[in-house]
Motif scaffolding. Structure first.
Motif, PDB file in Angstrom:
ATOM      1  N   GLY A 159       0.793  -1.224   0.000  1.00  0.00           N
ATOM      2  CA  GLY A 159       0.000   0.000   0.000  1.00  0.00           C
ATOM      3  C   GLY A 159       0.822   1.269   0.000  1.00  0.00           C
ATOM      4  N   LEU A 160       0.188   2.328  -0.501  1.00  0.00           N
ATOM      5  CA  LEU A 160       0.861   3.623  -0.594  1.00  0.00           C
ATOM      6  C   LEU A 160       1.167   4.205   0.789  1.00  0.00           C
ATOM      7  CD1 LEU A 160      -1.230   5.275  -3.456  1.00  0.00           C
ATOM      8  CD2 LEU A 160       1.011   4.210  -3.638  1.00  0.00           C
ATOM      9  N   ALA A 161       0.212   4.066   1.709  1.00  0.00           N
ATOM     10  CA  ALA A 161       0.394   4.678   3.030  1.00  0.00           C
ATOM     11  C   ALA A 161       1.622   4.129   3.735  1.00  0.00           C
ATOM     12  CB  ALA A 161      -0.855   4.465   3.877  1.00  0.00           C
ATOM     13  N   ALA A 162       1.788   2.806   3.705  1.00  0.00           N
ATOM     14  CA  ALA A 162       2.910   2.198   4.408  1.00  0.00           C
ATOM     15  C   ALA A 162       4.235   2.519   3.744  1.00  0.00           C
ATOM     16  CB  ALA A 162       2.712   0.683   4.485  1.00  0.00           C
ATOM     17  N   ASN A 163       4.248   2.572   2.429  1.00  0.00           N
ATOM     18  CA  ASN A 163       5.514   2.726   1.721  1.00  0.00           C
ATOM     19  C   ASN A 163       5.944   4.180   1.548  1.00  0.00           C
ATOM     20  OD1 ASN A 163       6.438  -0.094   0.628  1.00  0.00           O
ATOM     21  ND2 ASN A 163       4.216  -0.049   0.377  1.00  0.00           N
ATOM     22  N   ARG A 164       4.994   5.105   1.609  1.00  0.00           N
ATOM     23  CA  ARG A 164       5.352   6.519   1.509  1.00  0.00           C
ATOM     24  C   ARG A 164       5.408   7.192   2.881  1.00  0.00           C
ATOM     25  NH1 ARG A 164       5.807   9.039  -3.077  1.00  0.00           N
ATOM     26  NH2 ARG A 164       5.458  11.018  -1.993  1.00  0.00           N
ATOM     27  N   ALA A 165       5.191   6.420   3.933  1.00  0.00           N
ATOM     28  CA  ALA A 165       5.167   7.002   5.282  1.00  0.00           C
ATOM     29  C   ALA A 165       6.495   7.662   5.631  1.00  0.00           C
ATOM     30  CB  ALA A 165       4.816   5.929   6.307  1.00  0.00           C
ATOM     31  N   ASN A 166       7.599   7.032   5.281  1.00  0.00           N
ATOM     32  CA  ASN A 166       8.901   7.594   5.620  1.00  0.00           C
ATOM     33  C   ASN A 166       9.142   8.916   4.899  1.00  0.00           C
ATOM     34  OD1 ASN A 166      11.425   7.544   6.951  1.00  0.00           O
ATOM     35  ND2 ASN A 166      12.410   6.816   5.074  1.00  0.00           N
ATOM     36  N   ILE A 167       8.704   8.990   3.642  1.00  0.00           N
ATOM     37  CA  ILE A 167       8.853  10.244   2.896  1.00  0.00           C
ATOM     38  C   ILE A 167       8.005  11.340   3.527  1.00  0.00           C
ATOM     39  CG2 ILE A 167       8.390  11.371   0.683  1.00  0.00           C
ATOM     40  CD1 ILE A 167       9.149   8.802  -0.695  1.00  0.00           C
ATOM     41  N   GLU A 168       6.740  11.005   3.831  1.00  0.00           N
ATOM     42  CA  GLU A 168       5.864  12.010   4.422  1.00  0.00           C
ATOM     43  C   GLU A 168       6.366  12.429   5.801  1.00  0.00           C
ATOM     44  OE1 GLU A 168       3.549  13.534   2.816  1.00  0.00           O
ATOM     45  OE2 GLU A 168       4.019  12.274   1.075  1.00  0.00           O
ATOM     46  N   ARG A 169       6.915  11.478   6.535  1.00  0.00           N
ATOM     47  CA  ARG A 169       7.445  11.815   7.855  1.00  0.00           C
ATOM     48  C   ARG A 169       8.613  12.802   7.740  1.00  0.00           C
ATOM     49  NH1 ARG A 169       9.809  10.974  12.671  1.00  0.00           N
ATOM     50  NH2 ARG A 169       8.490  10.137  14.335  1.00  0.00           N
ATOM     51  N   GLY A 173       9.164  16.588   8.816  1.00  0.00           N
ATOM     52  CA  GLY A 173      10.368  16.972   9.552  1.00  0.00           C
ATOM     53  C   GLY A 173      10.982  18.256   9.027  1.00  0.00           C
ATOM     54  N   VAL A 174      10.925  18.449   7.712  1.00  0.00           N
ATOM     55  CA  VAL A 174      11.423  19.707   7.134  1.00  0.00           C
ATOM     56  C   VAL A 174      10.589  20.875   7.622  1.00  0.00           C
ATOM     57  CG1 VAL A 174      11.751  20.978   4.982  1.00  0.00           C
ATOM     58  CG2 VAL A 174      12.390  18.572   5.103  1.00  0.00           C
ATOM     59  N   LYS A 315       1.178  14.715  13.354  1.00  0.00           N
ATOM     60  CA  LYS A 315       0.999  14.072  12.046  1.00  0.00           C
ATOM     61  C   LYS A 315       2.066  13.000  11.819  1.00  0.00           C
ATOM     62  CE  LYS A 315      -1.033  18.221   9.946  1.00  0.00           C
ATOM     63  NZ  LYS A 315      -0.864  19.272   8.909  1.00  0.00           N
ATOM     64  N   GLN A 316       3.289  13.285  12.266  1.00  0.00           N
ATOM     65  CA  GLN A 316       4.339  12.272  12.144  1.00  0.00           C
ATOM     66  C   GLN A 316       3.989  11.022  12.943  1.00  0.00           C
ATOM     67  OE1 GLN A 316       7.926  14.401  13.381  1.00  0.00           O
ATOM     68  NE2 GLN A 316       8.673  14.341  11.287  1.00  0.00           N
ATOM     69  N   LEU A 317       3.502  11.225  14.149  1.00  0.00           N
ATOM     70  CA  LEU A 317       3.159  10.077  14.994  1.00  0.00           C
ATOM     71  C   LEU A 317       1.965   9.314  14.432  1.00  0.00           C
ATOM     72  CD1 LEU A 317       3.682  11.667  18.519  1.00  0.00           C
ATOM     73  CD2 LEU A 317       5.164  10.050  17.329  1.00  0.00           C
ATOM     74  N   GLU A 318       1.053   9.986  13.773  1.00  0.00           N
ATOM     75  CA  GLU A 318      -0.051   9.288  13.108  1.00  0.00           C
ATOM     76  C   GLU A 318       0.480   8.388  11.990  1.00  0.00           C
ATOM     77  OE1 GLU A 318      -3.598  12.636  13.769  1.00  0.00           O
ATOM     78  OE2 GLU A 318      -2.478  12.546  11.892  1.00  0.00           O
ATOM     79  N   LEU A 319       1.499   8.865  11.285  1.00  0.00           N
ATOM     80  CA  LEU A 319       2.137   8.019  10.276  1.00  0.00           C
ATOM     81  C   LEU A 319       2.821   6.822  10.934  1.00  0.00           C
ATOM     82  CD1 LEU A 319       3.737  10.745   7.963  1.00  0.00           C
ATOM     83  CD2 LEU A 319       1.813   9.257   7.405  1.00  0.00           C
ATOM     84  N   ASP A 320       3.428   7.047  12.093  1.00  0.00           N
ATOM     85  CA  ASP A 320       4.068   5.938  12.801  1.00  0.00           C
ATOM     86  C   ASP A 320       3.043   4.884  13.210  1.00  0.00           C
ATOM     87  OD1 ASP A 320       6.442   7.250  12.522  1.00  0.00           O
ATOM     88  OD2 ASP A 320       6.510   8.015  14.577  1.00  0.00           O
ATOM     89  N   VAL A 321       1.859   5.315  13.623  1.00  0.00           N
ATOM     90  CA  VAL A 321       0.802   4.366  13.986  1.00  0.00           C
ATOM     91  C   VAL A 321       0.389   3.556  12.764  1.00  0.00           C
ATOM     92  CG1 VAL A 321      -1.596   4.167  14.758  1.00  0.00           C
ATOM     93  CG2 VAL A 321      -0.034   5.712  15.938  1.00  0.00           C
TER      94      VAL A 321
END
Length: 496
Positions: A159-169, A173-174, A315-321
């Motif tokens: 899935g897109l959410a799991a694989n793009r999570a690091n990029i979005e995180r 961060g920026v 938002k970062q932590l939501e991606l971590d979840v």
């Protein structure tokens, strides 16, 4: 008897007149104003934004965050690979003495895509000159192939959410690094304002102390002259001398305060430039309207960097979840590949033979992997949720702190505004009292001690009025920092 008294009265009047005639005109009760400022607050802030060490250090955090984002985005960049293998072996004569001679060359490209799939395209060509080969009528044999392989996760890693999570995180961060830098800029602006105003106070305070020293010296001269004419006593002169030394001590302390405040300002706006002459500084006219709590709190909620950075971290932590939830699934991967082959007597003919014959292959596979109980992955998911809830609670605490800080800052502005008006009236009253007491002293109706006491009161009221004016401007600087409106106030634009 009457004539004797008249002579004494005439002597007193003439002595007083002589003392007044020998004494220069009194200095004005108000210290002379400073010259027009040669170093403005805007110039100090501009220098601080260019040279402040804290800003230079924090700017690296933004650069590092951008580089981390580029690293994350590189996950989906294609990877080129190539290899060459040469193998040769000759068996023992007792084993037939056969010889194995094999050369293989491979080239390919692979790439992860956002669905989690790994796609690989490869081609190879090899040469087999082994003597024990009997399947072909010619030797050496040249073989080539082209293959396309795809492996797609269906559960964990899909899935897109799991694989793009690091990029979005890292993208978040920026933004967090940018907000933190903005917070540092606001802090430097506020600190520079406070340091500038404190320097104004220190220099004005020094002017007041020097003025008091001149008044004390003038009082000593008058007492000394009056003693020569028999009107004042040695105690009056000694009292005036103590007044001079007390005033001189006040000047020394005020001079030290000026040097300290200059160093504090120079530390904010320069780099090891403590011998720089700052020139004259001063308070500009104050014409800002009374602050509105509703407007200030609205600005703080919309622009305060620490508050906004906390929102981004949530938002970062939501991606971590999301990532942890996906990682708690079993691994179920589907893979497949297709290939074309070619065989002939030369490299060129073997390559040209690819796709021209029925020499082709395909493969389909399914792989399931389930850690026993999934205890570790489920624990990570629960920990990610706990981290998210903790940060949400922290956001609520920040909201309350921001509310309290804005309320306090608005009250501080209003209180200091009233304090300025009150202290101005007190200074006016103390000035008139000093002038009256000085006139009483000149007429012989007061003592040096009383004059010095009134002079101390005048000095205190002047310092209090100046302090109230400085505190008002620092209170406004604090409010602007909370509103994050300092940038607009000083026409500062931060690069994205």
């Amino acid at each position: 008897m009457f004539r004797s008294s008249a002579r004494v009265l005439c002597l007193l009047v003439s002595s007083t007149a002589l003392a007044l005639a020998q004494t220069p005109a009194p200095l004005p009760a108000t210290p002379p104003p400073l010259q027009a400022p040669t170093l403005t607050l805007e110039e100090c802030i501009a220098r601080a934004l260019q040279k402040n060490f804290d800003l230079q250090i924090n700017a690296f955090d933004t650069t590092i965050a951008r580089e981390a984002l580029e690293v994350a985005e590189a996950t989906f960049e294609p990877v080129f690979n190539a290899s060459v293998q040469r193998f040769s072996a000759k068996n023992h004569p007792l084993a037939g003495g056969s010889r194995t001679d094999f050369t293989d060359a491979r080239v390919g490209v692979s790439q992860f895509i956002a669905t989690g799939a790994l796609v690989s395209l490869s081609a190879s060509v090899d040469r087999d000159a082994s003597t024990n080969r009997t399947a072909f009528a010619f030797n050496p044999v040249y073989n080539s192939d082209v293959a396309l392989t795809v492996t797609q996760p269906l559960l964990r890693g899909a899935g897109l959410a799991a694989n793009r999570a690091n990029i979005e995180r890292n993208r978040l961060g920026v933004e967090i690094a940018r907000l933190n830098f903005k917070s540092s800029v606001l802090q430097v602006i506020r600190d520079t304002e406070a340091a500038y105003y404190n320097l104004v106070f220190a220099r004005e305070n020094l002017a007041v102390r020097r003025h008091s020293l001149r008044l004390a010296e003038r009082l000593y001269e008058e007492n000394n002259t009056r003693r020569l004419t028999g009107v004042a006593t040695d105690l009056d002169v000694l009292t005036a001398e103590v007044g001079i030394e007390t005033a001189r001590n006040g000047v020394l302390i005020a001079e030290q305060g000026v040097r300290n405040r200059e160093d504090e300002l120079l530390a904010l706006i320069g780099q090891f430039e403590f011998d720089t002459d700052l020139g004259t500084v001063g308070l500009t006219a104050f014409d800002q309207p009374s602050p509105s709590f509703e407007l200030s709190y609205k600005l703080a909620r919309e622009n305060q960097p620490d508050y906004l950075a906390t929102l981004e971290s949530i938002k970062q932590l939501e991606l971590d979840v999301t990532t942890a939830k996906n990682a708690a699934l079993p691994s179920l991967d589907v893979g497949g590949s297709v290939g074309l082959n070619g065989i002939d007597r030369t490299y060129g003919r073997a390559i040209g033979d690819v796709g021209n014959t029925d020499a082709r292959s395909w493969q389909l596979d399914v792989t399931l992997s389930v850690p026993w109980g999934l205890h570790a992955d489920r624990a990570r998911h629960r920990a990610a949720i706990a981290n998210l809830r903790r940060q949400e609670s922290r956001l609520r605490a920040i909201e309350q702190d921001l509310l309290v800080q804005v309320r306090s800052a608005v009250r501080a502005v209003e209180t200091n505004r009233e304090s300025v008006a009150i202290n101005a009236k007190a200074t006016e009253l103390a000035t008139r009292q000093y002038e009256l007491e000085l006139a009483r002293f000149k007429a012989g109706l007061s003592t040096s001690r009383q004059v010095l006491q009134i002079q101390d009161d005048l000095e205190t009221t002047r310092v209090n009025e100046l302090l109230a004016r400085v505190n008002l401007r620092i209170a406004i600087a604090n409010l602007h920092q909370l509103e994050a409106s300092s940038l607009q106030h000083f026409n500062i634009t931060l690069a994205d």
